[in-house]
Design an enzyme around this catalytic site. Structure first.
Site, PDB file in Angstrom:
ATOM      1  N   HIS A  56       0.839  -1.202   0.000  1.00  0.00           N
ATOM      2  CA  HIS A  56       0.000   0.000   0.000  1.00  0.00           C
ATOM      3  C   HIS A  56       0.876   1.256   0.000  1.00  0.00           C
ATOM      4  CE1 HIS A  56      -4.039   1.762   1.609  1.00  0.00           C
ATOM      5  NE2 HIS A  56      -3.352   2.701   0.965  1.00  0.00           N
TER       6      HIS A  56
ATOM      7  N   HIS B  69       1.626   5.091  -2.059  1.00  0.00           N
ATOM      8  CA  HIS B  69       1.198   6.116  -3.018  1.00  0.00           C
ATOM      9  C   HIS B  69       2.446   6.758  -3.620  1.00  0.00           C
ATOM     10  CE1 HIS B  69      -3.054   6.026  -1.676  1.00  0.00           C
ATOM     11  NE2 HIS B  69      -2.509   5.719  -0.512  1.00  0.00           N
TER      12      HIS B  69
ATOM     13  N   HIS C 240      -5.705  -0.709   5.579  1.00  0.00           N
ATOM     14  CA  HIS C 240      -5.487   0.092   6.802  1.00  0.00           C
ATOM     15  C   HIS C 240      -6.584  -0.039   7.857  1.00  0.00           C
ATOM     16  CE1 HIS C 240      -7.955   2.670   4.346  1.00  0.00           C
ATOM     17  NE2 HIS C 240      -6.945   3.201   3.675  1.00  0.00           N
TER      18      HIS C 240
ATOM     19  N   ASN D 202      -6.305   9.296   6.943  1.00  0.00           N
ATOM     20  CA  ASN D 202      -7.504   8.523   6.638  1.00  0.00           C
ATOM     21  C   ASN D 202      -7.128   7.049   6.520  1.00  0.00           C
ATOM     22  OD1 ASN D 202      -9.773   7.318   5.532  1.00  0.00           O
ATOM     23  ND2 ASN D 202      -9.993   8.754   3.838  1.00  0.00           N
TER      24      ASN D 202
ATOM     25  N   ASP E 112       0.801   2.656   3.776  1.00  0.00           N
ATOM     26  CA  ASP E 112      -0.088   3.726   3.305  1.00  0.00           C
ATOM     27  C   ASP E 112       0.706   5.021   3.157  1.00  0.00           C
ATOM     28  OD1 ASP E 112      -2.291   5.069   2.409  1.00  0.00           O
ATOM     29  OD2 ASP E 112      -3.297   5.210   4.340  1.00  0.00           O
TER      30      ASP E 112
ATOM     31  N   HIS F 293       2.637  14.415   0.634  1.00  0.00           N
ATOM     32  CA  HIS F 293       1.972  15.654   0.236  1.00  0.00           C
ATOM     33  C   HIS F 293       2.983  16.789   0.249  1.00  0.00           C
ATOM     34  CE1 HIS F 293      -2.097  14.052   0.305  1.00  0.00           C
ATOM     35  NE2 HIS F 293      -1.885  13.533   1.495  1.00  0.00           N
TER      36      HIS F 293
END
Length: 428
Positions: A56, A58, A230, A276, A303, A307
């Site tokens: 997981h 990003h 998650h 989240n 996760d 940003h």
């Protein structure tokens, strides 16, 4: 050099042994191995693990290269001891076609810091209305087997059922972001005492638990595989435990931050703690640790959600949700699971390498540290203690909740098929 001798490493935390790498393969494991013709790495009792696998991650590319790219994300992965990562589909454009997943896959191959396996979207545009090209993505060069609308829940039961039926044909798995959208409208943090005191919109545990309960029943009905992303509440643990007791083909993951941090941190109003699913209570944290230890929760997944500065350095309500995690995950697991006696290092290898590789079908990864296996390895200085300094991160983003916090352990070396990607804590 084609040969590398790792001398005196504690394989899975056991007694010190030597490990000889020849080309891309582990040639021999034993004591007093010959170093002739080999580059020698003195492990000095450091722990040797199979290369970590993250189900997981990003990577943001294509579309949000201001926060992360495949290059910077895989460099962060190598720094954290990972040799393979699964890249989530919420990119721009969304990874809902064979073309986009192949682009991400090839970028991973080009950069070479770790293997990148794209995750395909379940629905077109992550909109939850129409199934994406699941078969085409699976048959593409990327060979996608994991599908998720992560960031958005597949809340339509009919769409979820169809996705489970479709992936069953080729042994795929649907990874669900369990968040009932109507129950979380305007939610900013975990619903409870702290949210009431701070006046922030509450995110009830039942919003997660109700989706998990529905989806394990759908998976049972269809006879397909479902994976819970998650997982974050004690109630969710009990639902998954019940489902497994019935023989339902369900797996679940927990993030490092949900193993350590609680909603009490939100009292600072620091958006670095906005994530989240949200940080939960101490009771939830303890339940998650116990569930990871007893196997109810199968794996740890980061996760990793990078940003840019402007998306997190703002008022709480406007801040983006998410934390970076690839470079600190193993340290947090050492702190919460190993140093508490809940897992040994063999257990860590199982939860952070063997099982995630098996769930996602990462070929050549999550293999035992033994002769004849691919040389995907991670060497960890477990005696190290140090404060987290995001200025030294390989990730393009710095939104870590651990800045200034002392954590144990440090990855010193990572090998991908016998080629060093991290040497003495520095990217090769």
């Amino acid at each position: 050099m084609s040969k590398i001798l790792i001398r005196g490493a504690k394989v899975l935390g056991g007694e010190p042994q030597d490990v000889l790498i020849d080309g891309d393969t582990i040639a021999e494991v034993g004591s007093g191995l010959s170093a002739e013709g080999a580059e020698v790495v003195e492990a000095d009792g450091k722990v040797l693990l199979p290369g970590l696998v993250d189900l997981h991650t990003h990577l943001r590319e294509p579309g949000r290269e201001d926060s992360e790219t495949v290059l910077t994300g895989t460099r962060a992965a190598a720094s954290g001891g990972y040799t393979a990562v699964f890249a989530m589909a919420n990119t721009f454009p969304v990874a809902d076609t064979a073309g986009v997943v192949e682009q991400v896959y090839r970028l991973g191959q080009e950069h070479g810091y770790c293997d990148v396996q794209p995750i395909g979207a379940v629905t077109v545009g992550l909109e939850g209305k129409k199934l994406a090209e699941l078969g085409a993505m699976h048959e593409s060069a990327a060979g996608v087997t994991v599908f998720s609308d992560d960031g958005k829940c597949v809340d339509d039961a009919v769409i979820m059922r169809r996705a489970l039926e479709y992936v069953k044909a080729f042994g795929g798995v649907v990874a669900q972001h369990a968040q009932e959208p109507r129950l979380t409208e305007g939610a900013q943090m975990n619903e409870g005492v702290v949210s009431a005191e701070l006046g922030l919109g509450g995110w009830p545990a039942v919003a997660e638990e109700s989706i998990i309960a529905r989806d394990v029943l759908l998976a049972e009905h269809v006879g397909s595989r479902v994976h819970i992303c998650h997982l974050s509440t004690a109630g969710s643990v009990e639902i998954v435990r019940w489902a497994k007791s019935r023989g339902i083909d369900v797996t679940a993951e927990v993030t490092p931050h949900h193993l350590l941090l609680t909603d009490e941190l939100v009292r600072s109003y620091n958006p670095v703690y906005k994530v989240n699913p949200p940080l939960r209570t101490e009771r939830d944290v303890l339940a998650l640790r116990e569930a990871l230890a007893d196997g109810t929760i199968d794996i740890v997944a980061t996760d990793h959600a990078p940003h840019p500065h402007e998306d997190k350095d703002c008022e709480w309500a406007a801040a983006a949700m998410g934390m970076v995690g690839l470079e600190t995950a193993l340290s947090v697991v050492q702190r919460t699971m190993v140093e508490t006696g809940l897992l040994d290092w063999a257990g860590v290898a199982d939860r952070m390498s063997l099982k995630p590789a098996a769930i996602g079908g990462a070929k050549g990864h999550g293999r035992p540290v033994s002769a004849g296996e691919p040389a995907n390895l991670t060497l960890v200085d477990t005696a190290y203690r140090g404060e987290v300094d995001p200025a030294g991160f390989a990730s393009r983003s710095r939104n870590t909740p651990y800045e200034g916090r002392e954590l144990p352990g440090r990855v010193t070396h990572t090998w991908l098929r016998g080629r060093a990607t991290l040497v003495d804590g520095k990217l090769a």
